[in-house]
Design a protein around this motif. Structure first.
Motif, short mmCIF file in Angstrom:
data_model
loop_
_atom_site.label_atom_id
_atom_site.label_comp_id
_atom_site.label_asym_id
_atom_site.label_seq_id
_atom_site.Cartn_x
_atom_site.Cartn_y
_atom_site.Cartn_z
N ARG A 133 -6.51 13.41 -3.88
CA ARG A 133 -7.28 13.02 -2.71
C ARG A 133 -8.63 13.71 -2.73
N LYS A 134 -9.58 13.12 -2.00
CA LYS A 134 -10.87 13.74 -1.84
C LYS A 134 -10.78 14.87 -0.83
N VAL A 135 -11.50 15.96 -1.10
CA VAL A 135 -11.62 17.05 -0.14
C VAL A 135 -13.08 17.49 -0.12
N ALA A 143 -14.96 7.88 -6.70
CA ALA A 143 -15.48 9.21 -6.43
C ALA A 143 -16.83 9.38 -7.14
N ASP A 144 -17.89 9.53 -6.37
CA ASP A 144 -19.22 9.72 -6.94
C ASP A 144 -19.38 11.15 -7.44
N ALA A 145 -20.40 11.37 -8.26
CA ALA A 145 -20.72 12.71 -8.72
C ALA A 145 -20.92 13.62 -7.51
N GLY A 146 -20.33 14.81 -7.58
CA GLY A 146 -20.39 15.75 -6.47
C GLY A 146 -19.17 15.72 -5.59
N THR A 147 -18.28 14.73 -5.80
CA THR A 147 -17.03 14.66 -5.05
C THR A 147 -16.05 15.69 -5.58
N CYS A 148 -15.32 16.35 -4.69
CA CYS A 148 -14.30 17.31 -5.10
C CYS A 148 -12.92 16.73 -4.82
N LEU A 149 -12.01 16.93 -5.76
CA LEU A 149 -10.67 16.35 -5.70
C LEU A 149 -9.61 17.44 -5.76
N GLU A 202 -13.45 23.38 0.50
CA GLU A 202 -12.01 23.61 0.46
C GLU A 202 -11.59 23.91 -0.98
N PRO A 203 -10.47 24.63 -1.17
CA PRO A 203 -9.97 24.83 -2.53
C PRO A 203 -9.68 23.49 -3.20
N HIS A 204 -10.11 23.31 -4.43
CA HIS A 204 -9.91 22.05 -5.14
C HIS A 204 -9.77 22.32 -6.64
N LEU A 205 -9.34 21.28 -7.35
CA LEU A 205 -9.05 21.40 -8.78
C LEU A 205 -10.10 20.76 -9.67
N PHE A 206 -10.91 19.86 -9.11
CA PHE A 206 -11.76 19.02 -9.96
C PHE A 206 -13.02 18.66 -9.19
N GLU A 207 -14.18 18.84 -9.83
CA GLU A 207 -15.46 18.41 -9.25
C GLU A 207 -16.05 17.32 -10.13
N VAL A 208 -16.21 16.13 -9.58
CA VAL A 208 -16.69 14.98 -10.35
C VAL A 208 -18.15 15.19 -10.71
N THR A 209 -18.48 14.98 -11.98
CA THR A 209 -19.86 15.13 -12.44
C THR A 209 -20.51 13.80 -12.79
N GLY A 210 -19.73 12.75 -12.96
CA GLY A 210 -20.29 11.44 -13.31
C GLY A 210 -19.37 10.68 -14.25
N THR A 211 -19.88 9.60 -14.80
CA THR A 211 -19.09 8.75 -15.69
C THR A 211 -19.79 8.58 -17.03
N SER A 212 -19.00 8.15 -18.01
CA SER A 212 -19.54 7.81 -19.32
C SER A 212 -18.91 6.50 -19.76
N GLY A 246 -3.24 25.48 -19.78
CA GLY A 246 -3.65 24.12 -19.50
C GLY A 246 -3.48 23.72 -18.05
N THR A 247 -2.75 24.51 -17.25
CA THR A 247 -2.71 24.25 -15.82
C THR A 247 -4.07 24.60 -15.22
N LEU A 248 -4.33 24.13 -14.01
CA LEU A 248 -5.67 24.26 -13.42
C LEU A 248 -5.64 25.15 -12.18
N TYR A 249 -6.58 26.10 -12.13
CA TYR A 249 -6.76 26.93 -10.95
C TYR A 249 -7.68 26.22 -9.96
N ARG A 250 -7.39 26.39 -8.69
CA ARG A 250 -8.30 25.90 -7.66
C ARG A 250 -9.51 26.81 -7.53
#
Length: 346
Positions: free
Chosen positions: A96-98, A79-85, A102-112, A186-190
């Motif tokens: 999964r990627k969405v 998943a590249d930066a900007g991908t929503c999961l 669409e409603p999602h829980l996580f937006e990828v910003t990059g790697t370290s 600690g749970t995540l909102y979409r």
């Protein structure tokens, strides 16, 4: 309730004081007990097909040697930066990627890359180390991803997918960073849309009631349930302060009057909150939040336990009948699976 606009009570302020890596601290107003609420976002395992060395399950204590690997054939994708999961299972096993629309829980910003800090002989990091790494590394990644406009006290917080212990043993040292919207448990909102285009102000719609856990604020609940605050309005400080960041004292002076007005409109009368034993309060913006583009704050009503005992549990809306408790609300344990999807939305 304060009696004079010349000496308004201090509103609640949000800040990171660094006491625990990866934690978000929200300071409630001095008038309501100066309580601290700790929000810790989840650390997850990154899905990969690397000989099964990395799984997709949530690491309950990121650093647990048995990562509770998920299905034998984890999803195969990068998943590249900007991908929503998005995922629906508490262990994130169906990640999964969405599209970000669409409603999602996580937006990828990059790697370290952690190679320089952890060589091939380094032991698998502990919970505390993972939280420190997420806080330090993923905040830097988020700042770059958002062009410097990241509000660490705002609506979104950094999260991370980590190597599993088996992946770590095989040399995986990549931390996959992203942005997410955690609840106090600690749970995540979409959320819908990319963070690059969303308002990061940590606000809620008027009529939202924030739950209570002991004397701490928790996630939104129905106002018929015990709660800590009821949101009575939202104020855009940018409409008042057009020439740069306003000091807290200036924010308080303005919000003291504006939040009283909005609460009166919301509740139906100027004395509704006071007559029901509730105090009007508000949030403040830090310089860091202002620099990131956040401008909006909550107005709210709450109550204090006797003898400065912290936040009191309130049942019912300020618009109708209200009961203010005189004992702390029951304390509920943290959920077993932080990072699981939260019920409801923000």
């Amino acid at each position: 309730m304060a009696e004079s606009s010349e000496s308004p009570p201090a509103g609640p302020r949000s800040s990171n004081n660094g006491k625990r890596p990866g934690a978000r601290l929200v300071m409630i107003s001095a008038a309501l007990g100066g309580l601290l609420v700790l929000v810790v976002s989840a650390v997850l395992n990154w899905p990969s097909s690397e000989n099964g060395s990395r799984g997709v399950s949530l690491v309950p204590g990121a650093g647990s040697p048995d990562d509770q690997q998920a299905a034998a054939s984890p999803p195969e994708f990068e998943a590249d930066a900007g991908t929503c999961l998005n995922w629906t299972r508490p262990d994130a096993g169906d990640i999964r990627k969405v599209t970000c629309s669409e409603p999602h829980l996580f937006e990828v910003t990059g790697t370290s890359d952690l190679q320089e800090e952890f060589d091939g002989r380094a032991p698998f990091p502990s919970v505390e180390q993972w939280e420190r790494l997420k806080k330090q590394r993923c905040t830097d990644v988020a700042i770059r991803y958002l062009g410097g406009n990241f509000d660490p006290n705002g609506r979104f917080q950094v999260g991370a997918f980590t190597p599993s212990s088996r992946g770590w043993e095989n040399g995986d040292r990549t931390l996959h960073c992203g942005l997410q919207q955690p609840s106090p448990s600690g749970t995540l909102y979409r959320f819908t849309g990319t963070v690059k285009k969303l308002d990061q102000s940590d606000i809620h719609d008027p009529g939202t009631c924030m739950g209570i856990n002991g004397t701490s604020v928790s996630g939104p609940v129905e106002c018929s349930q015990p709660h800590s605050f009821e949101i009575t309005g939202v104020v855009d400080l940018g409409e008042k302060f057009t020439e740069g960041y306003p000091p807290i004292e200036e924010q308080d002076k303005f919000l003291f009057t504006r939040c009283q007005e909005l609460t009166a409109q919301y509740a139906g009368s100027e004395k509704a909150a006071e007559d029901k034993g509730l105090t009007v309060s508000w949030d403040n913006l830090t310089q860091q939040s202002w620099n990131a583009g956040s401008r909006k704050v909550n107005c709210k009503v709450g109550a204090q336990l006797p003898d400065d005992g912290g936040l009191a549990p309130i049942t019912g809306s300020v618009k109708a009948e209200v009961t203010v408790g005189t004992q702390p609300a029951p304390s509920e344990p943290a959920p077993a699976t932080p990072g699981a999807p939260a019920s409801g939305t923000r």
